[in-house]
Design a protein around this motif. Structure first.
Motif, PDB file in Angstrom:
ATOM      1  N   GLU A   7       0.860  -1.172   0.000  1.00 60.84           N
ATOM      2  CA  GLU A   7       0.000   0.000   0.000  1.00 60.84           C
ATOM      3  C   GLU A   7       0.904   1.231   0.000  1.00 60.84           C
ATOM      4  O   GLU A   7       1.979   1.224   0.601  1.00 60.84           O
ATOM      5  CB  GLU A   7      -0.911   0.010   1.227  1.00 60.84           C
ATOM      6  N   ALA A   8       0.472   2.269  -0.695  1.00 59.65           N
ATOM      7  CA  ALA A   8       1.320   3.447  -0.835  1.00 59.65           C
ATOM      8  C   ALA A   8       0.460   4.701  -0.920  1.00 59.65           C
ATOM      9  O   ALA A   8      -0.734   4.640  -1.228  1.00 59.65           O
ATOM     10  CB  ALA A   8       2.187   3.325  -2.091  1.00 59.65           C
ATOM     11  N   ILE A   9       1.087   5.834  -0.640  1.00 60.35           N
ATOM     12  CA  ILE A   9       0.448   7.136  -0.765  1.00 60.35           C
ATOM     13  C   ILE A   9       1.109   7.864  -1.926  1.00 60.35           C
ATOM     14  O   ILE A   9       2.333   8.032  -1.943  1.00 60.35           O
ATOM     15  CB  ILE A   9       0.597   7.958   0.525  1.00 60.35           C
ATOM     16  N   VAL A  10       0.305   8.267  -2.900  1.00 60.36           N
ATOM     17  CA  VAL A  10       0.835   9.004  -4.048  1.00 60.36           C
ATOM     18  C   VAL A  10       1.359  10.355  -3.568  1.00 60.36           C
ATOM     19  O   VAL A  10       0.649  11.123  -2.930  1.00 60.36           O
ATOM     20  CB  VAL A  10      -0.250   9.203  -5.120  1.00 60.36           C
ATOM     21  N   CYS A  11       2.620  10.649  -3.903  1.00 64.23           N
ATOM     22  CA  CYS A  11       3.228  11.918  -3.485  1.00 64.23           C
ATOM     23  C   CYS A  11       3.509  12.848  -4.656  1.00 64.23           C
ATOM     24  O   CYS A  11       3.468  14.073  -4.498  1.00 64.23           O
ATOM     25  CB  CYS A  11       4.519  11.656  -2.714  1.00 64.23           C
ATOM     26  N   ARG A  43      -7.244   8.270 -19.321  1.00 63.89           N
ATOM     27  CA  ARG A  43      -8.469   8.638 -18.603  1.00 63.89           C
ATOM     28  C   ARG A  43      -8.727   7.697 -17.429  1.00 63.89           C
ATOM     29  O   ARG A  43      -9.251   8.102 -16.397  1.00 63.89           O
ATOM     30  CB  ARG A  43      -9.652   8.596 -19.571  1.00 63.89           C
ATOM     31  N   ARG A  44      -8.333   6.443 -17.567  1.00 72.04           N
ATOM     32  CA  ARG A  44      -8.563   5.474 -16.494  1.00 72.04           C
ATOM     33  C   ARG A  44      -7.631   5.693 -15.310  1.00 72.04           C
ATOM     34  O   ARG A  44      -8.047   5.577 -14.147  1.00 72.04           O
ATOM     35  CB  ARG A  44      -8.382   4.045 -17.031  1.00 72.04           C
ATOM     36  N   LEU A  45      -6.374   6.024 -15.587  1.00 70.73           N
ATOM     37  CA  LEU A  45      -5.390   6.087 -14.510  1.00 70.73           C
ATOM     38  C   LEU A  45      -5.231   7.475 -13.883  1.00 70.73           C
ATOM     39  O   LEU A  45      -4.777   7.580 -12.745  1.00 70.73           O
ATOM     40  CB  LEU A  45      -4.030   5.601 -15.020  1.00 70.73           C
ATOM     41  N   ARG A  46      -5.585   8.510 -14.604  1.00 68.76           N
ATOM     42  CA  ARG A  46      -5.415   9.855 -14.044  1.00 68.76           C
ATOM     43  C   ARG A  46      -6.118  10.034 -12.704  1.00 68.76           C
ATOM     44  O   ARG A  46      -5.541  10.628 -11.789  1.00 68.76           O
ATOM     45  CB  ARG A  46      -5.892  10.917 -15.044  1.00 68.76           C
ATOM     46  N   PRO A  47      -7.364   9.536 -12.529  1.00 62.99           N
ATOM     47  CA  PRO A  47      -8.014   9.711 -11.220  1.00 62.99           C
ATOM     48  C   PRO A  47      -7.374   8.901 -10.099  1.00 62.99           C
ATOM     49  O   PRO A  47      -7.613   9.171  -8.919  1.00 62.99           O
ATOM     50  CB  PRO A  47      -9.452   9.233 -11.484  1.00 62.99           C
ATOM     51  N   GLY A  52      -1.950  12.265  -2.746  1.00 68.55           N
ATOM     52  CA  GLY A  52      -2.805  12.094  -1.577  1.00 68.55           C
ATOM     53  C   GLY A  52      -3.596  10.807  -1.602  1.00 68.55           C
ATOM     54  O   GLY A  52      -3.998  10.306  -0.543  1.00 68.55           O
ATOM     55  N   ASN A  53      -3.822  10.250  -2.792  1.00 70.01           N
ATOM     56  CA  ASN A  53      -4.566   9.000  -2.878  1.00 70.01           C
ATOM     57  C   ASN A  53      -3.770   7.850  -2.281  1.00 70.01           C
ATOM     58  O   ASN A  53      -2.538   7.802  -2.382  1.00 70.01           O
ATOM     59  CB  ASN A  53      -4.897   8.655  -4.336  1.00 70.01           C
ATOM     60  N   THR A  76      -8.019   4.425  -1.660  1.00 70.50           N
ATOM     61  CA  THR A  76      -8.749   5.556  -1.074  1.00 70.50           C
ATOM     62  C   THR A  76      -8.539   6.775  -1.942  1.00 70.50           C
ATOM     63  O   THR A  76      -7.397   7.172  -2.189  1.00 70.50           O
ATOM     64  CB  THR A  76      -8.257   5.873   0.357  1.00 70.50           C
ATOM     65  N   SER A  77      -9.621   7.375  -2.399  1.00 67.10           N
ATOM     66  CA  SER A  77      -9.517   8.577  -3.219  1.00 67.10           C
ATOM     67  C   SER A  77      -9.699   9.818  -2.350  1.00 67.10           C
ATOM     68  O   SER A  77     -10.657   9.921  -1.582  1.00 67.10           O
ATOM     69  CB  SER A  77     -10.576   8.576  -4.317  1.00 67.10           C
TER      70      SER A  77
END
Length: 245
Positions: A7-11, A43-47, A52-53, A76-77
């Motif tokens: 699990e990771a947090i996008v920075c 379009r699929r991966l940008r969100p 923070g996700n 988690t979005s």
């Protein structure tokens, strides 16, 4: 081939090539890691690749020196928070700070837990003052984890643990009321919550804490080099001052 699943947090996310992206994310086991996400700008991966996700990350690299290929699934979005300017600014700052200061591949489990807590607080805290206090604690912890911890347990002048009320901008040590006499204007005020004291911090406490951590982040970690990042923090603190006043 080395494989990391965590699990990771996008920075941070940076465009690479026509369709791809380079992802930097914080994991509990391996610290800050980087990888190339094929189709990361789709379009699929940008969100999913939003700072923070929380994501389920798989990183594969042939060697330790090679930039690995990464895949990400959303856990988690926090994208809805980005519609709120103050929350968006806070998420941008805390994730950018993490990406800019931590060395890759070195575990910082306490920072991972603290960063997740800050992001959760931004989403659920009833007031900006409360999540801003969590942000100040995170910055204080980051300073300590990088070897620039402040000594807030005893007076730098007397060694006493009594009546600590200020912080020296030079030494990063606490200063007691008695030792500070006549020099108060040259010192930072020490908010009780930074020393672990319970209770809801006041607006003044939060802003004083951010003044302390901001000073030492600038001097010791960022060294004045990343002016754009420091400017974004200055804007965030100014907006917080207006929001929590």
């Amino acid at each position: 081939m080395a494989v990391l699943t965590a699990e990771a947090i996008v920075c941070a996310v940076r465009a690479h090539g026509e369709h791809g992206a380079i992802l930097r994310a914080l994991t509990q086991q391996a610290g800050l890691v980087a990888g190339y996400v094929r189709g990361g700008r789709s379009r699929r991966l940008r969100p999913i690749l939003v700072p923070g996700n929380a994501i389920a990350l798989e990183l594969r690299a042939r060697t330790e020196d090679q930039l690995g290929g990464a895949t990400a699934e959303l856990l988690t979005s926090r994208a809805p928070l980005l519609a709120e300017p103050l929350a968006a600014a806070a998420i941008d700052w805390v994730t950018s700070l993490t990406a800019a200061t931590l060395p890759e591949g070195q575990p910082y489990p306490a920072l991972y837990v603290a960063l997740a807590a800050v992001l959760d607080a931004i989403g659920v805290a009833p007031s900006a003052r409360q999540w801003a206090a969590a942000l100040a604690r995170y910055e204080l912890l980051l300073l300590a984890e990088l070897g620039f911890g402040l000594n807030l347990e005893e007076c730098v002048a007397t060694g006493s643990a009594e009546d600590l009320a200020f912080v020296s901008p030079k030494s990063g040590g606490a200063v007691s009321i008695g030792a500070a006499a006549g020099y108060e204007e040259r010192l930072f005020r020490l908010p009780p919550f930074l020393r672990g004291q319970s209770g809801d911090p006041s607006t003044g406490d939060v802003l004083d804490a951010l003044a302390i951590t901001g000073h030492f982040l600038d001097r010791d970690v960022l060294d004045g080099r990343n002016r754009a990042l420091l400017t974004s923090r200055e804007r965030l603190v100014a907006r917080l001052g207006r929001a929590v006043a």
